[in-house]
Design an enzyme around this catalytic site. Structure first.
Site, mmCIF file in Angstrom:
data_model
loop_
_atom_site.group_PDB
_atom_site.id
_atom_site.type_symbol
_atom_site.label_atom_id
_atom_site.label_comp_id
_atom_site.label_asym_id
_atom_site.label_seq_id
_atom_site.Cartn_x
_atom_site.Cartn_y
_atom_site.Cartn_z
ATOM 1 C CG ASP A 189 20.669 -21.189 -7.050
ATOM 2 O OD1 ASP A 189 19.504 -21.262 -7.470
ATOM 3 O OD2 ASP A 189 21.466 -22.141 -7.106
ATOM 4 C CG ASP A 206 20.849 -24.988 -4.512
ATOM 5 O OD1 ASP A 206 20.616 -25.697 -5.504
ATOM 6 O OD2 ASP A 206 21.859 -25.156 -3.771
ATOM 7 C CG HIS A 216 20.171 -28.861 -1.562
ATOM 8 N ND1 HIS A 216 19.979 -29.330 -2.844
ATOM 9 C CD2 HIS A 216 21.212 -27.977 -1.657
ATOM 10 C CE1 HIS A 216 20.854 -28.768 -3.657
ATOM 11 N NE2 HIS A 216 21.605 -27.937 -2.974
ATOM 12 C CG HIS A 252 21.019 -32.752 -1.584
ATOM 13 N ND1 HIS A 252 22.002 -32.152 -2.328
ATOM 14 C CD2 HIS A 252 20.040 -33.100 -2.454
ATOM 15 C CE1 HIS A 252 21.624 -32.134 -3.603
ATOM 16 N NE2 HIS A 252 20.444 -32.700 -3.707
ATOM 17 C CG HIS A 268 24.286 -25.427 0.097
ATOM 18 N ND1 HIS A 268 25.023 -26.572 -0.057
ATOM 19 C CD2 HIS A 268 23.632 -25.229 -1.073
ATOM 20 C CE1 HIS A 268 24.833 -27.045 -1.274
ATOM 21 N NE2 HIS A 268 23.991 -26.267 -1.916
ATOM 22 C CE LYS A 316 19.498 -24.112 -9.243
ATOM 23 N NZ LYS A 316 20.499 -24.573 -8.269
ATOM 24 C CB CYS A 363 23.800 -22.547 -10.024
ATOM 25 S SG CYS A 363 23.795 -23.959 -8.881
HETATM 26 C C1 VGL Z 1 25.449 -23.794 -6.101
HETATM 27 C C2 VGL Z 1 26.989 -25.228 -5.198
HETATM 28 C C3 VGL Z 1 25.993 -25.967 -4.642
HETATM 29 C C4 VGL Z 1 25.183 -22.557 -6.906
HETATM 30 C C5 VGL Z 1 24.430 -24.537 -5.546
HETATM 31 O O1 VGL Z 1 24.113 -21.963 -6.755
HETATM 32 O O2 VGL Z 1 26.069 -22.183 -7.717
HETATM 33 N N1 VGL Z 1 26.727 -24.147 -5.932
HETATM 34 N N2 VGL Z 1 24.710 -25.623 -4.816
HETATM 35 ZN ZN ZN Z 2 23.183 -26.663 -3.744
#
Ligand code: VGL
Ligand code: ZN
Length: 216
Positions: A15, A53, A55, A59, A87, A112, A157
């Site tokens: 990410d 990431d 979304h 979401h 985000h 994802k 993550c």
């Molecule tokens: C993440 C919070 C929400 C991450 C992703 O990449 O750690 N954290 N979505």
């Molecule tokens: Zn996320």
């Protein structure tokens, strides 16, 4: 202890997207400062995989979806779910990889978190701990049996990807200085404990020796 990279190793970069970097919607302190190191790490591996990431609007992980505030938790059908600022919305600049990340060597970009009703911190299993992203099958079919994790965020993550990777039978190592945490209360301490309990080593990037020097 140095670790020499093998042909059967993969670097998993979690990410590294604009929204997790300074100025982004869910900014991780110094999130962008690890990018030169990750670019360097990628040259030491034969195989690099990125996660993204990704979304949809409304979401389940967005506070706005529940008319709530970020960092509250809700009970989802699969258990507790932390709420976040909106985000990594699909097809927005926040979801793009940070422009400094050199993604050319990447063999797979795994998205994802695209199901509206399930979040996915882990690159392997969504937050119901059941729905698969397909990554384990991909790695197995390519005989990639050891994974090195870096990226954002250490305490979400990266943490859950490492734990699931290990559970699914991959030798799993976290390159700690190539990560940064979101840092919610206790989240880093809990991550350290969880990784130790799962026997997942946290190493320094200087311990990662390139594949090519092994051949020289
Ligand atoms: C993440 C919070 C929400 C991450 C992703 O990449 O750690 N954290 N979505
Ligand atoms: Zn996320």
């Amino acid at each position: 202890m140095p670790i020499t990279i093998q042909e059967s190793d993969a670097l998993l970069v979690i990410d590294l997207q604009n929204d997790f970097c300074p100025g982004g919607a869910l900014e991780v302190h110094e999130g962008d400062t690890i990018i030169p190191l990750i670019n360097s790490l990628a040259t030491r591996f034969s195989h690099t995989i990125l996660t993204q990431d990704w979304h949809p609007t409304q979401h389940i992980s967005f506070a706005t979806t529940h008319a709530s505030q970020p960092y509250q938790t809700i009970q989802a059908s699969y258990g507790s779910q932390t709420l976040w600022p909106e985000h990594c919305l699909q097809n927005t600049p926040g979801a793009d990889f940070h422009p400094s990340l050199q993604i050319d060597p990447t063999e797979l970009i795994l998205r994802k978190g695209f199901r509206p009703h399930i979040d996915s911190y882990s690159a392997f299993l969504e937050n119901d701990h059941f729905t698969s992203t397909g990554l384990a099958g991909y790695l197995r079919e390519r005989s990639l049996n050891r994974i090195f994790l870096c990226g954002l965020a250490y305490d979400f993550c990266v943490r859950f990807s490492a734990i699931d990777g290990k559970k699914l039978g991959f030798e799993t190592i976290v390159i700690e200085d190539a990560t940064r945490p979101v840092n919610l209360p206790n989240s880093v301490a809990e991550t350290n404990t969880a990784l130790a309990a799962a026997n997942i080593p946290r190493i320094h990037s200087s311990q990662v020796l390139p594949l090519k020097s092994a051949l020289a």
